[in-house]
Design a protein around this motif. Structure first.
Motif, PDB file in Angstrom:
ATOM      1  N   ILE A  64     -64.545  41.617 -69.791  1.00 46.67           N
ATOM      2  CA  ILE A  64     -64.498  40.150 -69.683  1.00 46.67           C
ATOM      3  C   ILE A  64     -65.079  39.507 -70.931  1.00 46.67           C
ATOM      4  CG2 ILE A  64     -65.418  38.159 -68.423  1.00 46.67           C
ATOM      5  CD1 ILE A  64     -65.206  39.770 -65.868  1.00 46.67           C
ATOM      6  N   ASN A  65     -66.212  40.015 -71.424  1.00 47.50           N
ATOM      7  CA  ASN A  65     -66.822  39.453 -72.643  1.00 47.50           C
ATOM      8  C   ASN A  65     -65.909  39.601 -73.842  1.00 47.50           C
ATOM      9  OD1 ASN A  65     -69.156  38.625 -71.333  1.00 47.50           O
ATOM     10  ND2 ASN A  65     -70.192  40.597 -71.640  1.00 47.50           N
ATOM     11  N   TYR A  98     -62.412  37.214 -72.656  1.00 51.00           N
ATOM     12  CA  TYR A  98     -62.519  35.786 -72.370  1.00 51.00           C
ATOM     13  C   TYR A  98     -63.984  35.418 -72.145  1.00 51.00           C
ATOM     14  CZ  TYR A  98     -60.922  31.278 -70.459  1.00 51.00           C
ATOM     15  OH  TYR A  98     -60.669  29.941 -70.249  1.00 51.00           O
ATOM     16  N   PRO A  99     -64.758  35.315 -73.204  1.00 48.68           N
ATOM     17  CA  PRO A  99     -66.201  35.063 -73.070  1.00 48.68           C
ATOM     18  C   PRO A  99     -66.522  33.692 -72.476  1.00 48.68           C
ATOM     19  CG  PRO A  99     -65.517  34.972 -75.382  1.00 48.68           C
ATOM     20  CD  PRO A  99     -64.345  35.496 -74.627  1.00 48.68           C
ATOM     21  N   LEU A 100     -65.526  32.793 -72.361  1.00 51.91           N
ATOM     22  CA  LEU A 100     -65.780  31.477 -71.767  1.00 51.91           C
ATOM     23  C   LEU A 100     -66.071  31.577 -70.276  1.00 51.91           C
ATOM     24  CD1 LEU A 100     -63.010  29.305 -73.479  1.00 51.91           C
ATOM     25  CD2 LEU A 100     -65.445  29.375 -74.013  1.00 51.91           C
ATOM     26  N   ALA A 101     -65.634  32.649 -69.629  1.00 51.01           N
ATOM     27  CA  ALA A 101     -65.829  32.785 -68.180  1.00 51.01           C
ATOM     28  C   ALA A 101     -67.268  33.192 -67.876  1.00 51.01           C
ATOM     29  CB  ALA A 101     -64.858  33.820 -67.621  1.00 51.01           C
ATOM     30  N   GLU A 102     -67.897  32.475 -66.957  1.00 46.51           N
ATOM     31  CA  GLU A 102     -69.236  32.834 -66.512  1.00 46.51           C
ATOM     32  C   GLU A 102     -69.146  33.959 -65.482  1.00 46.51           C
ATOM     33  OE1 GLU A 102     -72.939  30.909 -63.935  1.00 46.51           O
ATOM     34  OE2 GLU A 102     -71.291  29.623 -64.655  1.00 46.51           O
ATOM     35  N   GLN A 103     -69.937  35.008 -65.692  1.00 50.07           N
ATOM     36  CA  GLN A 103     -69.929  36.147 -64.775  1.00 50.07           C
ATOM     37  C   GLN A 103     -71.143  36.073 -63.854  1.00 50.07           C
ATOM     38  OE1 GLN A 103     -68.985  40.011 -66.627  1.00 50.07           O
ATOM     39  NE2 GLN A 103     -68.702  38.895 -68.559  1.00 50.07           N
ATOM     40  N   PRO A 120     -61.709  49.391 -62.475  1.00 48.00           N
ATOM     41  CA  PRO A 120     -62.494  48.179 -62.719  1.00 48.00           C
ATOM     42  C   PRO A 120     -62.116  47.487 -64.024  1.00 48.00           C
ATOM     43  CG  PRO A 120     -63.909  49.913 -61.864  1.00 48.00           C
ATOM     44  CD  PRO A 120     -62.577  50.551 -62.123  1.00 48.00           C
ATOM     45  N   THR A 121     -61.808  48.280 -65.044  1.00 48.04           N
ATOM     46  CA  THR A 121     -61.402  47.683 -66.324  1.00 48.04           C
ATOM     47  C   THR A 121     -60.124  46.876 -66.155  1.00 48.04           C
ATOM     48  OG1 THR A 121     -62.418  49.494 -67.561  1.00 48.04           O
ATOM     49  CG2 THR A 121     -60.741  48.187 -68.701  1.00 48.04           C
ATOM     50  N   ALA A 170     -58.117  39.506 -64.281  1.00 44.66           N
ATOM     51  CA  ALA A 170     -58.859  38.278 -63.970  1.00 44.66           C
ATOM     52  C   ALA A 170     -58.952  37.315 -65.141  1.00 44.66           C
ATOM     53  CB  ALA A 170     -60.264  38.643 -63.486  1.00 44.66           C
ATOM     54  N   THR A 171     -58.713  37.790 -66.359  1.00 47.33           N
ATOM     55  CA  THR A 171     -58.951  36.957 -67.541  1.00 47.33           C
ATOM     56  C   THR A 171     -57.782  37.023 -68.519  1.00 47.33           C
ATOM     57  OG1 THR A 171     -60.063  38.824 -68.618  1.00 47.33           O
ATOM     58  CG2 THR A 171     -61.456  37.251 -67.413  1.00 47.33           C
TER      59      THR A 171
END
Length: 445
Positions: free
Chosen positions: A157-158, A161-166, A252-253, A259-260
């Motif tokens: 995710i980082n 799409y680092p804009l997404a808050e995890q 998971p990957t 998701a992004t």
């Protein structure tokens, strides 16, 4: 030549040895079913194998009907059987008396049964699936606090799409307490106003992954308002959570990828969109400029009065025509009204009403006279009929000296209906007489 045995003889001997060996009469065998076939007779034919060997086997219909599951290719089973020889082919094989699914096999059987039940109830219908948001602001990640799964998801995710808050929600993924913890964490994540929920863990055996096959966990995912991505296990590890989730990821990957969006692809897309939009705006401006130049060269725009001179004159003409039409219509209506007044003579109308009233009164009197005569005639006719009916009545007849003779419920009208000693009843004008017949005399005697 007499020392040589036939094939049948040696086969019978070997079969005899097998059948006489008490150790082979009841053996317990563990293995995997293969080449499984059910004959039309109801008997089962199959092989039982492990990594190194294969044994032919059969099970008679009577024993097969007592099994508590439906065997199929690949099932791990526990068998109780006897070992013997099939003389026709000279092969040794086992005759199975009892068959049970092995421990892991029991789980697979339970999994299939639960899958069929939930499928029938509509938990896996594609129509219930939600779309995964393309540009999520918040993503909830439900997995173990440590391990490869959480690292793979966060790293992906980082990177993409680092804009997404995890939002990391540490969850038990294995063990006796895991089921209730997974359900609680799913409900908690669904209340956090996130865009997507990822449920993940590393691969494992069916026992390790069993909490994600629990019916309550499946229903918790189904009831989620937030879209859910299931990333339980690896490529070949399927759980019921995968079927009920809105999207199933093999790893998971891959869940993080689903998701992004990819920031590099987004940048390229934005750059391409910017170029396309700039090109479109330039073309549009160029076309509009040419159109404006063409319109501005039109002669009427150079002399604006030409645009409305004709229209002003046309309006005046239409106004004049409208006034003429209104006046003409008023004159026509006035003439029609005069004609109606001339046709309508009040004196003649009153005289006509008087005539009709007189005619109506005469007809009323005539009708009353006719009805009066009709009622008198009907009354007289009724009186005559009543008088005739009264003359014919039994009472008047008895007044003239006649008697009614009854025998039981029957009225006697002939001497032929009577016999000596018959009891009769004589009804007279003033009473009833009970009598007995002494003698019957007919007119013809």
């Amino acid at each position: 030549m007499s020392d040589y045995l036939s094939v049948s003889a040696i086969t019978k001997y070997i079969k005899y040895k097998f059948d006489q060996d008490p150790h082979l009469q009841s053996v317990l065998i563990k293995g995997e079913l293969s080449n499984f076939k059910k004959h039309s007779s109801g008997h089962l034919y199959f092989n039982v194998k492990d990594k190194n060997s294969v044994i032919s086997a059969m099970m008679f219909k009577g024993n097969a009907s007592k099994m508590d599951f439906d065997p199929k290719e690949g099932d791990e089973v526990l068998l109780e059987a006897r070992v013997s020889v099939y003389e026709r082919r000279g092969n040794y094989q086992i005759y199975v008396n009892k068959m049970h699914i092995d421990g892991v096999g029991n789980l697979y059987q339970k999994l299939e049964q639960l899958k069929k039940k939930l499928t029938k109830e509509g938990f896996f219908d594609q129509s219930q699936k939600q779309l995964i948001p393309k540009f999520p602001k918040k993503i909830a990640v439900l997995t173990a606090g440590t391990g490869a799964a959480i690292r793979d998801i966060h790293t992906t995710i980082n990177s993409r799409y680092p804009l997404a808050e995890q939002i990391q929600i540490n969850t038990l993924v294995q063990g006796a307490q895991a089921k209730n913890d997974i359900i609680d964490k799913i409900q908690q994540a669904d209340e956090l106003d996130v865009d997507t929920i990822i449920i993940g863990r590393g691969g494992g055996s069916i026992e390790d992954l069993w909490n994600f096959n629990e019916e309550d966990v499946v229903k918790a995912i189904y009831n989620c308002v937030t879209p859910v991505i299931s990333a339980v296990g690896h490529e070949t590890d399927y759980t019921l959570s995968d079927f009920v989730a809105d999207v199933r990821a093999a790893t998971p990957t891959q869940a993080a990828v689903i998701a992004t969006p990819d920031q590099h692809e987004l940048r390229q897309y934005l750059k391409q969109t910017n170029l396309s939009l700039t090109r479109f705006i330039r073309q549009h401006l160029h076309q509009q400029r040419k159109h404006l130049e063409h319109v501005s060269s039109y002669y009427k725009f150079k002399t604006p009065t030409l645009l409305y001179d004709q229209q002003i004159q046309k309006r005046d003409d239409l106004e004049k025509q409208l006034k003429l039409a209104i006046n003409q219509n008023i004159n026509n209506e006035q003439q029609r009204l005069e004609l109606l007044k001339n046709q309508f003579n009040l004196k003649k109308f009153k005289a006509s009403i008087n005539r009709e009233q007189l005619t109506t009164k005469q007809r009323y009197n005539e009708l009353n006279k006719v009805m009066h005569n009709y009622f008198i005639n009907q009354k007289n006719d009724l009186a005559r009929k009543l008088e005739g009916l009264n003359n014919l009545s039994p009472t008047n007849t008895m007044l003239r000296g006649y008697t009614i003779v009854n025998k039981g419920d029957d009225v006697i009208t002939s001497t032929n209906d009577l016999s000596e000693n018959d009891n009769i009843v004589l009804t007279m004008k003033d009473g009833v007489v009970d009598a007995q017949v002494k003698k019957v005399r007919c007119n013809d005697e």
